[in-house]
Design a protein around this motif. Structure first.
Motif, PDB file in Angstrom:
ATOM      1  N   SER A   1      16.215 -17.993  -5.210  1.00 58.17           N
ATOM      2  CA  SER A   1      15.287 -17.428  -4.239  1.00 58.17           C
ATOM      3  C   SER A   1      13.857 -17.653  -4.718  1.00 58.17           C
ATOM      4  CB  SER A   1      15.550 -15.923  -4.074  1.00 58.17           C
ATOM      5  OG  SER A   1      14.632 -15.335  -3.179  1.00 58.17           O
ATOM      6  N   THR A   2      12.936 -17.755  -3.765  1.00 61.56           N
ATOM      7  CA  THR A   2      11.528 -17.906  -4.124  1.00 61.56           C
ATOM      8  C   THR A   2      10.890 -16.524  -4.267  1.00 61.56           C
ATOM      9  OG1 THR A   2      10.919 -18.018  -1.782  1.00 61.56           O
ATOM     10  CG2 THR A   2      11.318 -20.102  -2.930  1.00 61.56           C
ATOM     11  N   ARG A   3       9.772 -16.485  -4.964  1.00 58.79           N
ATOM     12  CA  ARG A   3       9.059 -15.221  -5.142  1.00 58.79           C
ATOM     13  C   ARG A   3       8.515 -14.744  -3.802  1.00 58.79           C
ATOM     14  NH1 ARG A   3       4.712 -16.184  -9.802  1.00 58.79           N
ATOM     15  NH2 ARG A   3       4.459 -13.931  -9.576  1.00 58.79           N
ATOM     16  N   MET A   4       8.547 -13.434  -3.606  1.00 58.09           N
ATOM     17  CA  MET A   4       7.958 -12.856  -2.413  1.00 58.09           C
ATOM     18  C   MET A   4       6.443 -13.011  -2.485  1.00 58.09           C
ATOM     19  SD  MET A   4      10.448 -11.745  -0.573  1.00 58.09           S
ATOM     20  CE  MET A   4       9.754 -10.543   0.559  1.00 58.09           C
ATOM     21  N   PRO A   5       5.761 -13.137  -1.340  1.00 60.83           N
ATOM     22  CA  PRO A   5       4.305 -13.271  -1.350  1.00 60.83           C
ATOM     23  C   PRO A   5       3.646 -12.006  -1.895  1.00 60.83           C
ATOM     24  CG  PRO A   5       5.119 -12.938   0.877  1.00 60.83           C
ATOM     25  CD  PRO A   5       6.319 -13.176   0.018  1.00 60.83           C
ATOM     26  N   PRO A   6       2.414 -12.118  -2.384  1.00 57.69           N
ATOM     27  CA  PRO A   6       1.752 -10.951  -2.981  1.00 57.69           C
ATOM     28  C   PRO A   6       1.635  -9.768  -2.035  1.00 57.69           C
ATOM     29  CG  PRO A   6       0.208 -12.779  -2.671  1.00 57.69           C
ATOM     30  CD  PRO A   6       1.580 -13.326  -2.463  1.00 57.69           C
ATOM     31  N   SER A   7       1.524 -10.013  -0.732  1.00 58.92           N
ATOM     32  CA  SER A   7       1.411  -8.901   0.217  1.00 58.92           C
ATOM     33  C   SER A   7       2.682  -8.067   0.273  1.00 58.92           C
ATOM     34  CB  SER A   7       1.077  -9.431   1.618  1.00 58.92           C
ATOM     35  OG  SER A   7       2.084 -10.318   2.065  1.00 58.92           O
ATOM     36  N   CYS A   8       3.798  -8.607  -0.223  1.00 58.43           N
ATOM     37  CA  CYS A   8       5.060  -7.855  -0.259  1.00 58.43           C
ATOM     38  C   CYS A   8       5.320  -7.237  -1.621  1.00 58.43           C
ATOM     39  CB  CYS A   8       6.231  -8.774   0.106  1.00 58.43           C
ATOM     40  SG  CYS A   8       6.179  -9.406   1.789  1.00 58.43           S
ATOM     41  N   ARG A   9       4.441  -7.501  -2.587  1.00 63.33           N
ATOM     42  CA  ARG A   9       4.659  -7.027  -3.956  1.00 63.33           C
ATOM     43  C   ARG A   9       3.561  -6.115  -4.473  1.00 63.33           C
ATOM     44  NH1 ARG A   9       3.609 -10.776  -7.072  1.00 63.33           N
ATOM     45  NH2 ARG A   9       3.278 -12.643  -5.816  1.00 63.33           N
ATOM     46  N   LYS A  10       2.362  -6.233  -3.915  1.00 61.43           N
ATOM     47  CA  LYS A  10       1.206  -5.506  -4.448  1.00 61.43           C
ATOM     48  C   LYS A  10       0.559  -4.695  -3.334  1.00 61.43           C
ATOM     49  CE  LYS A  10       0.432  -9.098  -7.909  1.00 61.43           C
ATOM     50  NZ  LYS A  10      -0.500 -10.017  -8.569  1.00 61.43           N
ATOM     51  N   ALA A  11       0.356  -3.423  -3.620  1.00 54.67           N
ATOM     52  CA  ALA A  11      -0.153  -2.519  -2.585  1.00 54.67           C
ATOM     53  C   ALA A  11      -1.525  -2.944  -2.064  1.00 54.67           C
ATOM     54  CB  ALA A  11      -0.212  -1.094  -3.141  1.00 54.67           C
ATOM     55  N   LYS A  12      -2.402  -3.381  -2.955  1.00 57.18           N
ATOM     56  CA  LYS A  12      -3.728  -3.820  -2.514  1.00 57.18           C
ATOM     57  C   LYS A  12      -3.619  -5.025  -1.579  1.00 57.18           C
ATOM     58  CE  LYS A  12      -6.128  -2.316  -6.744  1.00 57.18           C
ATOM     59  NZ  LYS A  12      -6.806  -2.776  -7.974  1.00 57.18           N
ATOM     60  N   CYS A  13      -2.732  -5.932  -1.915  1.00 52.31           N
ATOM     61  CA  CYS A  13      -2.549  -7.129  -1.085  1.00 52.31           C
ATOM     62  C   CYS A  13      -1.954  -6.765   0.266  1.00 52.31           C
ATOM     63  CB  CYS A  13      -1.652  -8.132  -1.806  1.00 52.31           C
ATOM     64  SG  CYS A  13      -2.372  -8.802  -3.324  1.00 52.31           S
ATOM     65  N   ALA A  14      -1.008  -5.831   0.252  1.00 52.81           N
ATOM     66  CA  ALA A  14      -0.405  -5.391   1.510  1.00 52.81           C
ATOM     67  C   ALA A  14      -1.458  -4.767   2.424  1.00 52.81           C
ATOM     68  CB  ALA A  14       0.711  -4.387   1.231  1.00 52.81           C
ATOM     69  N   ALA A  15      -2.324  -3.938   1.847  1.00 52.22           N
ATOM     70  CA  ALA A  15      -3.370  -3.289   2.643  1.00 52.22           C
ATOM     71  C   ALA A  15      -4.341  -4.323   3.211  1.00 52.22           C
ATOM     72  CB  ALA A  15      -4.109  -2.268   1.789  1.00 52.22           C
ATOM     73  N   SER A  16      -4.724  -5.298   2.388  1.00 58.18           N
ATOM     74  CA  SER A  16      -5.629  -6.351   2.864  1.00 58.18           C
ATOM     75  C   SER A  16      -4.992  -7.145   3.993  1.00 58.18           C
ATOM     76  CB  SER A  16      -5.995  -7.298   1.715  1.00 58.18           C
ATOM     77  OG  SER A  16      -6.772  -6.642   0.738  1.00 58.18           O
ATOM     78  N   ALA A  17      -3.724  -7.509   3.807  1.00 56.51           N
ATOM     79  CA  ALA A  17      -3.029  -8.287   4.832  1.00 56.51           C
ATOM     80  C   ALA A  17      -2.899  -7.504   6.125  1.00 56.51           C
ATOM     81  CB  ALA A  17      -1.654  -8.698   4.310  1.00 56.51           C
ATOM     82  N   ALA A  18      -2.572  -6.215   6.022  1.00 59.88           N
ATOM     83  CA  ALA A  18      -2.415  -5.390   7.213  1.00 59.88           C
ATOM     84  C   ALA A  18      -3.734  -5.228   7.958  1.00 59.88           C
ATOM     85  CB  ALA A  18      -1.863  -4.014   6.822  1.00 59.88           C
ATOM     86  N   LEU A  19      -4.806  -4.961   7.217  1.00 60.62           N
ATOM     87  CA  LEU A  19      -6.118  -4.821   7.856  1.00 60.62           C
ATOM     88  C   LEU A  19      -6.545  -6.134   8.514  1.00 60.62           C
ATOM     89  CD1 LEU A  19      -7.930  -2.705   5.132  1.00 60.62           C
ATOM     90  CD2 LEU A  19      -7.338  -1.943   7.445  1.00 60.62           C
ATOM     91  N   GLY A  20      -6.219  -7.243   7.871  1.00 59.18           N
ATOM     92  CA  GLY A  20      -6.570  -8.534   8.444  1.00 59.18           C
ATOM     93  C   GLY A  20      -5.859  -8.792   9.764  1.00 59.18           C
ATOM     94  N   ARG A  21      -4.571  -8.436   9.823  1.00 60.19           N
ATOM     95  CA  ARG A  21      -3.834  -8.642  11.078  1.00 60.19           C
ATOM     96  C   ARG A  21      -4.379  -7.749  12.197  1.00 60.19           C
ATOM     97  NH1 ARG A  21       0.801  -8.814   7.426  1.00 60.19           N
ATOM     98  NH2 ARG A  21       1.535 -10.966   7.288  1.00 60.19           N
ATOM     99  N   ILE A  22      -4.696  -6.515  11.846  1.00 57.81           N
ATOM    100  CA  ILE A  22      -5.248  -5.614  12.862  1.00 57.81           C
ATOM    101  C   ILE A  22      -6.618  -6.108  13.312  1.00 57.81           C
ATOM    102  CG2 ILE A  22      -6.069  -3.267  13.292  1.00 57.81           C
ATOM    103  CD1 ILE A  22      -3.913  -2.294  11.312  1.00 57.81           C
ATOM    104  N   ALA A  23      -7.447  -6.521  12.369  1.00 60.01           N
ATOM    105  CA  ALA A  23      -8.791  -6.996  12.696  1.00 60.01           C
ATOM    106  C   ALA A  23      -8.753  -8.226  13.595  1.00 60.01           C
ATOM    107  CB  ALA A  23      -9.560  -7.327  11.417  1.00 60.01           C
ATOM    108  N   ALA A  24      -7.745  -9.074  13.411  1.00 61.62           N
ATOM    109  CA  ALA A  24      -7.631 -10.282  14.228  1.00 61.62           C
ATOM    110  C   ALA A  24      -7.394  -9.942  15.696  1.00 61.62           C
ATOM    111  CB  ALA A  24      -6.495 -11.163  13.703  1.00 61.62           C
TER     112      ALA A  24
END
Length: 509
Positions: A312-335
């Motif tokens: 298996s490949t490594r999960m992306p940082p947004s699935c492993r790190k809380a800061k990355c998840a928050a950034s990714a989520a805010l980015g999707r909402i902002a879009a």
């Protein structure tokens, strides 16, 4: 028991060295061992649709004359990369589902399913494989029937929801979702498969495709955000996004997501945060809760037994790190939420550019890119990342500056300097970024022009696209772009040239 699928040989010492020209591939297929041929074809498959499509005739010719299971499987992987482009050859692939080797049948089914309904002529033969004694073959048959959208096989697929193998049950779930409206009424049975770990992932995906019938089970989907398996949590988060309308109108489901976002278990917090992000504008009223994650230091280990074993490949940082998840989520909402009131969020995300973790930086840059002009107060901080030692950070910074806009001359010069970077991805990002900055970026068109002879095909393709987007200057490069259409050029560059010339022709200016 998990499906056991044989993989072609992967001895890297036998890897193709001369590149994938048609002549080079012909040499590999005519002079090497079956194991070496399979490796060459598998490497070709990894290069993507446009590249594989150029060589499909050679690959199918090899399939017709080969008795090697490894070669047959490798060709199927290439067809899966090519997708619908392989439709003219589906009869050759249909022959594989009558092979004596169950693994070849399995891969043949997956390849046919990837072609889509253009391969529906093989439906009757695939249907018969639903009763095959091999678990892998039954799994492949379900996948193929879903891929070719075999609506009249819905009842057959429904029977496979009771198969002895949970994996086959999961494949049947997803196939029922793909055959359209006739499969949707089986959503309640599919939802029950969420209770079985080995069918859960495909059951989740299926419910996400079943529209209103799947949406009725959004509460069960939300509970999967707490699953022990990281991939299942990630799938559940994305399915919540597909069901956002139903989640919004189901208070128990939405409140449960908000509850999980505050859970003591950081893995669950990440999953719930991603789910809110996938909901987009529907979750914009909860962005302050998501912003709390920008200060959350929780990280899940990137490696486990599956990644270490190469399964298996490594999960992306947004699935492993809380800061990355928050950034990714805010980015999707902002879009999706192009309104105002993002000043605090932008400032908090920009603060992450001071983090020592390059993955945190890249996720923050993606978010600032989604914010666009609303992140204008932080241009200097973004510009500072153009000199980062990690190449992907430099590339993301160039892309973010282009989206934010209003870049001062100092930052423009730094972006232009990246056109001479040692990394192809950075050069490509810089070229495309300058093209997005209008007249200011077009001042560097002569430097972008120099990339047309770069050793990297990706860079040449990016340069072609960038030059065509440089407004008034674009037409002056039409003749040199047209030269990229020559047969010796890489397919991706020729495709970029065709699209660029078409865009220039359509531009009223």
């Amino acid at each position: 028991m998990a499906l056991a699928v044989r993989q072609p040989g992967t001895d890297r010492s036998q890897s193709v060295q001369q590149g994938f020209t048609r002549e080079g591939l012909s040499y590999e297929l005519s002079s090497k061992t079956d194991e070496q041929k399979a490796l060459a074809i598998t490497e070709l498959a990894a290069k993507g649709e446009s590249f594989v499509t150029t060589h499909l005739d050679h690959l199918i010719a090899e399939l017709r004359r080969s008795y090697s299971p490894d070669v047959k499987e490798a060709v199927c992987k290439s067809v899966m990369a090519a997708g619908a482009s392989a439709a003219p050859f589906y009869h050759d692939l249909a022959n594989l589902i009558e092979d004596n080797d169950p693994q070849v049948k399995y891969w043949g089914c997956l390849a046919i399913g990837s072609i889509g309904n253009a391969a529906s002529g093989s439906k009757s033969r695939i249907r018969s494989l639903l009763q095959d004694p091999s678990e892998a073959v039954r799994f492949g048959a379900c996948s193929a029937l879903g891929g070719i959208e075999a609506e009249d096989c819905a009842k057959d697929l429904k029977e496979k929801l009771s198969d002895a193998s949970p994996e086959v049950q999961g494949a049947a779930c997803l196939a029922l979702a793909k055959v359209g409206a006739v499969g949707a009424p089986f959503a309640p049975i599919v939802a029950r498969k969420l209770a079985e770990p080995r069918s859960r992932a495909n059951a989740l995906k299926a419910l996400g495709l079943m529209g209103i019938e799947g949406g009725k089970h959004c509460k069960e989907v939300v509970e999967c955000l707490c699953d022990d398996d990281s991939e299942t949590r990630a799938i559940a988060a994305s399915v919540v996004g597909k069901m956002s309308d139903y989640v919004r109108d189901t208070p128990n489901a939405l409140n449960r997501i908000l509850e999980i976002a505050r859970d003591e278990d950081g893995r669950k917090r990440i999953a719930a945060t991603l789910a809110l992000g996938y909901m987009g504008r529907e979750a914009s009223v909860h962005k302050e809760l998501i912003q709390d994650g920008l200060f959350d230091d929780f990280e899940e280990d990137a490696d486990n037994a599956l990644t270490q074993g190469g399964c298996s490949t490594r999960m992306p940082p947004s699935c492993r790190k809380a800061k990355c998840a928050a950034s990714a989520a805010l980015g999707r909402i902002a879009a999706e939420d192009q309104g105002f009131g993002w000043e605090t969020a932008a400032a908090q995300v920009a603060r992450l550019l001071d983090d020592d973790d390059w993955e945190v930086k890249t996720c923050a840059l993606d978010c600032l890119s989604a914010l666009g002009p609303r992140a204008r107060d932080h241009v200097d901080k973004v510009s500072g990342q153009l000199a980062d030692e990690i190449f992907i950070v430099r590339a993301k910074a160039a892309s973010a500056l282009a989206k934010i806009g209003d870049v001062e001359s100092v930052s423009l010069n730094k972006m232009a300097d990246l056109l001479e970077d040692s990394c192809p991805a950075v050069k490509s990002a810089a070229a495309l970024g300058l093209a997005e900055l209008g007249d200011d970026g077009a001042e560097y068109s002569h430097k972008v022009f120099n990339l047309l002879t770069d050793i990297s095909a990706d860079v040449r393709a990016a340069a072609v696209t960038a030059l065509s987007r440089m407004r008034d200057r674009g037409p002056y490069f039409a003749s040199v772009i047209a030269q990229r259409l020559r047969e010796q050029e890489e397919p991706r560059v020729r495709i970029a040239a065709i699209e660029a010339l078409s865009a220039l022709e359509a531009d009223p200016t």
